[in-house]
Design a protein around this motif. Structure first.
Motif, short mmCIF file in Angstrom:
data_model
loop_
_atom_site.label_atom_id
_atom_site.label_comp_id
_atom_site.label_asym_id
_atom_site.label_seq_id
_atom_site.Cartn_x
_atom_site.Cartn_y
_atom_site.Cartn_z
N MET A 1 0.81 -1.22 0.00
CA MET A 1 0.00 0.00 0.00
C MET A 1 0.84 1.26 0.00
O MET A 1 0.37 2.34 0.29
N ARG A 2 2.10 1.13 -0.29
CA ARG A 2 2.98 2.29 -0.48
C ARG A 2 3.56 2.18 -1.89
O ARG A 2 4.50 1.41 -2.13
N PRO A 3 3.00 2.90 -2.86
CA PRO A 3 3.41 2.75 -4.26
C PRO A 3 4.91 2.91 -4.44
O PRO A 3 5.56 3.73 -3.78
N VAL A 4 5.48 2.11 -5.35
CA VAL A 4 6.90 2.17 -5.65
C VAL A 4 7.07 2.64 -7.10
O VAL A 4 6.14 2.60 -7.90
N ARG A 5 8.28 3.07 -7.42
CA ARG A 5 8.56 3.54 -8.77
C ARG A 5 8.75 2.36 -9.72
O ARG A 5 8.99 1.24 -9.30
N ASP A 6 8.66 2.64 -11.01
CA ASP A 6 8.93 1.60 -12.00
C ASP A 6 10.33 1.04 -11.78
O ASP A 6 11.29 1.79 -11.54
N GLY A 7 10.44 -0.29 -11.85
CA GLY A 7 11.73 -0.94 -11.65
C GLY A 7 11.96 -1.42 -10.24
O GLY A 7 12.87 -2.22 -10.01
N GLU A 8 11.16 -0.93 -9.27
CA GLU A 8 11.31 -1.38 -7.89
C GLU A 8 10.34 -2.52 -7.62
O GLU A 8 9.26 -2.61 -8.22
N ILE A 9 10.72 -3.41 -6.70
CA ILE A 9 9.91 -4.58 -6.39
C ILE A 9 8.88 -4.23 -5.32
O ILE A 9 9.21 -3.62 -4.30
N GLY A 10 7.64 -4.60 -5.56
CA GLY A 10 6.58 -4.39 -4.58
C GLY A 10 5.55 -5.51 -4.67
O GLY A 10 5.61 -6.35 -5.57
N ARG B 1 -5.00 -8.55 -1.99
CA ARG B 1 -3.55 -8.72 -1.74
C ARG B 1 -3.13 -10.06 -2.34
O ARG B 1 -3.38 -11.11 -1.78
N THR B 2 -2.46 -10.02 -3.49
CA THR B 2 -2.12 -11.27 -4.19
C THR B 2 -0.98 -12.03 -3.51
O THR B 2 -0.89 -13.25 -3.65
N GLY B 3 -0.08 -11.29 -2.84
CA GLY B 3 1.11 -11.95 -2.29
C GLY B 3 2.21 -12.13 -3.31
O GLY B 3 3.28 -12.64 -2.99
N ASP B 4 1.96 -11.68 -4.56
CA ASP B 4 2.97 -11.79 -5.62
C ASP B 4 3.90 -10.57 -5.59
O ASP B 4 3.43 -9.43 -5.48
N LEU B 5 5.18 -10.81 -5.68
CA LEU B 5 6.16 -9.72 -5.77
C LEU B 5 6.44 -9.46 -7.24
O LEU B 5 6.84 -10.36 -7.98
N VAL B 6 6.22 -8.22 -7.67
CA VAL B 6 6.37 -7.88 -9.08
C VAL B 6 7.17 -6.59 -9.22
O VAL B 6 7.40 -5.86 -8.27
N ARG B 7 7.55 -6.34 -10.46
CA ARG B 7 8.28 -5.11 -10.80
C ARG B 7 7.69 -4.60 -12.12
O ARG B 7 7.60 -5.35 -13.09
N ARG B 8 7.30 -3.32 -12.12
CA ARG B 8 6.67 -2.77 -13.32
C ARG B 8 7.72 -2.18 -14.26
O ARG B 8 8.59 -1.41 -13.86
N ARG B 9 7.61 -2.58 -15.51
CA ARG B 9 8.50 -2.06 -16.55
C ARG B 9 7.99 -0.69 -17.02
O ARG B 9 6.83 -0.34 -16.80
N LEU C 1 4.46 -6.23 -16.30
CA LEU C 1 4.96 -6.60 -14.98
C LEU C 1 5.88 -7.81 -15.06
O LEU C 1 5.58 -8.78 -15.75
N ASP C 2 7.00 -7.74 -14.35
CA ASP C 2 7.88 -8.89 -14.17
C ASP C 2 7.49 -9.57 -12.86
O ASP C 2 7.45 -8.92 -11.80
N PHE C 3 7.19 -10.86 -12.92
CA PHE C 3 6.89 -11.62 -11.71
C PHE C 3 8.20 -12.04 -11.06
O PHE C 3 9.02 -12.72 -11.68
N ILE C 4 8.43 -11.64 -9.80
CA ILE C 4 9.69 -11.92 -9.11
C ILE C 4 9.57 -13.13 -8.19
O ILE C 4 10.47 -13.97 -8.12
N GLY C 5 8.46 -13.27 -7.51
CA GLY C 5 8.32 -14.39 -6.58
C GLY C 5 7.12 -14.17 -5.66
O GLY C 5 6.29 -13.29 -5.90
N ARG C 6 7.05 -14.97 -4.62
CA ARG C 6 5.95 -14.89 -3.67
C ARG C 6 6.42 -14.27 -2.37
O ARG C 6 7.51 -14.55 -1.88
N ARG C 7 5.55 -13.43 -1.78
CA ARG C 7 5.88 -12.80 -0.50
C ARG C 7 6.01 -13.86 0.60
O ARG C 7 6.80 -13.69 1.53
N ASP C 8 5.24 -14.95 0.48
CA ASP C 8 5.30 -15.98 1.52
C ASP C 8 6.56 -16.82 1.43
O ASP C 8 6.73 -17.77 2.19
N ARG C 9 7.47 -16.47 0.52
CA ARG C 9 8.75 -17.16 0.42
C ARG C 9 9.87 -16.32 1.05
O ARG C 9 11.04 -16.54 0.79
N GLN C 10 9.49 -15.36 1.88
CA GLN C 10 10.49 -14.59 2.61
C GLN C 10 11.01 -15.42 3.78
O GLN C 10 10.25 -16.12 4.45
#
Length: 278
Positions: free
Chosen positions: A1-10, A47-55, A60-69
């Motif tokens: 719920m805190r927007p990130v810039r393009d290229g950052e993982i959220g 809340r999908t739990g998916d970690l992504v990065r916007r081009r 969107l690039d799918f990076i992984g799952r938040r539950d894999r922290q």
């Protein structure tokens, strides 16, 4: 719920037409996963739990799952970030990182890699050893790297990480004992610090349960014998055999430097003596 810039993982929140109302019969989980949309009153986001990065183009690039922290040395680690770094290595087409408990109870990170070409598993493993070590901080570096021709899949087509970890398990091999005085001294230090009965001089410290804090503890003992050695040397040479070679080489260079200085001082004294009036 805190927007990130393009290229950052959220973490990805999904909304709009077609979004489910809630989890049937599970109000607690519904309240946790379906949250108010701050930009659209009366609407909700999931809340999908998916970690992504916007081009920059919006994809969107799918990076992984938040539950894999996981936590290593008290630091939060995203397994997806490690996988991304491993995938960038030469000769690697895909990668999965698993975290399992070693014999000492410490987490062991294993990078499972699929080579880009058939029969090139060893090439891919060597590339990850060389490149990922430089790209990742010490606490995120995999202790083991295993090549697979194909990753096992579950019934719904996802990578079966449990089976992957089981396939990578290796039979215990005979322990390679110390063969030099330096190796024997280091073995004594690390068996005490890691709390093990014996140690293989060719096994990675992190695979034995070492953490950054444990390596700093070991360095405190090592520096009493080799005061010129910094703690980064233990990370660069994470086996007793490699570390012993580095220490013996450094000891030799220090001894040679001391000998050169002594010879230079002797020559300077001789010149002063010759220059004195008689």
């Amino acid at each position: 719920m805190r927007p990130v810039r393009d290229g950052e993982i959220g973490m990805l929140y999904a909304g709009g037409l077609g979004l489910a109302v809630d989890y049937a019969g599970d109000p607690l989980r519904s309240a946790e996963q379906f949250v108010p949309d701050p930009q659209r009153p009366a609407s909700k986001l999931y809340r999908t739990g998916d970690l992504v990065r916007r081009r920059p183009d919006g994809n969107l690039d799918f990076i992984g799952r938040r539950d894999r922290q996981i936590k290593v040395d008290g630091k939060r680690v995203e397994l997806g970030e490690i996988e991304e770094a491993v995938r960038r290595c030469a000769g690697v087409s895909d990668a999965v990182v698993t975290a399992t408990k070693g014999d000492t109870g410490a987490l062991v990170l294993t990078a499972h890699v699929k080579p880009a070409a058939a029969g090139q598993g060893q090439v891919a493993v060597a590339a990850v050893h060389a490149q990922a070590t430089q790209a990742l901080p010490p606490h995120m570096r995999p202790s083991r790297i295993v090549a697979h021709d194909e990753f096992p899949l579950t019934a719904n087509g996802k990578i079966d990480q449990r089976l992957l970890a089981a396939r990578a398990a290796v039979e215990p091999s005979p322990i390679m004992s110390a063969t030099s005085e330096t190796e024997r001294m280091l073995s004594g230090i690390f068996t005490r610090v890691l709390g093990v009965h014996s140690i293989d001089v060719a096994t990675n410290f992190f695979e034995l349960g070492a953490t950054s804090l444990k390596l700093m503890e070991a360095h405190a003992s090592i520096s009493r014998i080799w005061p010129q050695v910094d703690v980064l040397t233990l990370f660069r040479h994470p086996t007793i055999r490699d570390l012993a070679r580095a220490l013996d080489g450094r000891h030799g260079s220090i001894a040679q430097e001391a000998q050169r200085r002594a010879q230079g001082q002797a020559a300077a004294l001789q010149r002063l003596h010759n220059a004195r009036p008689r």
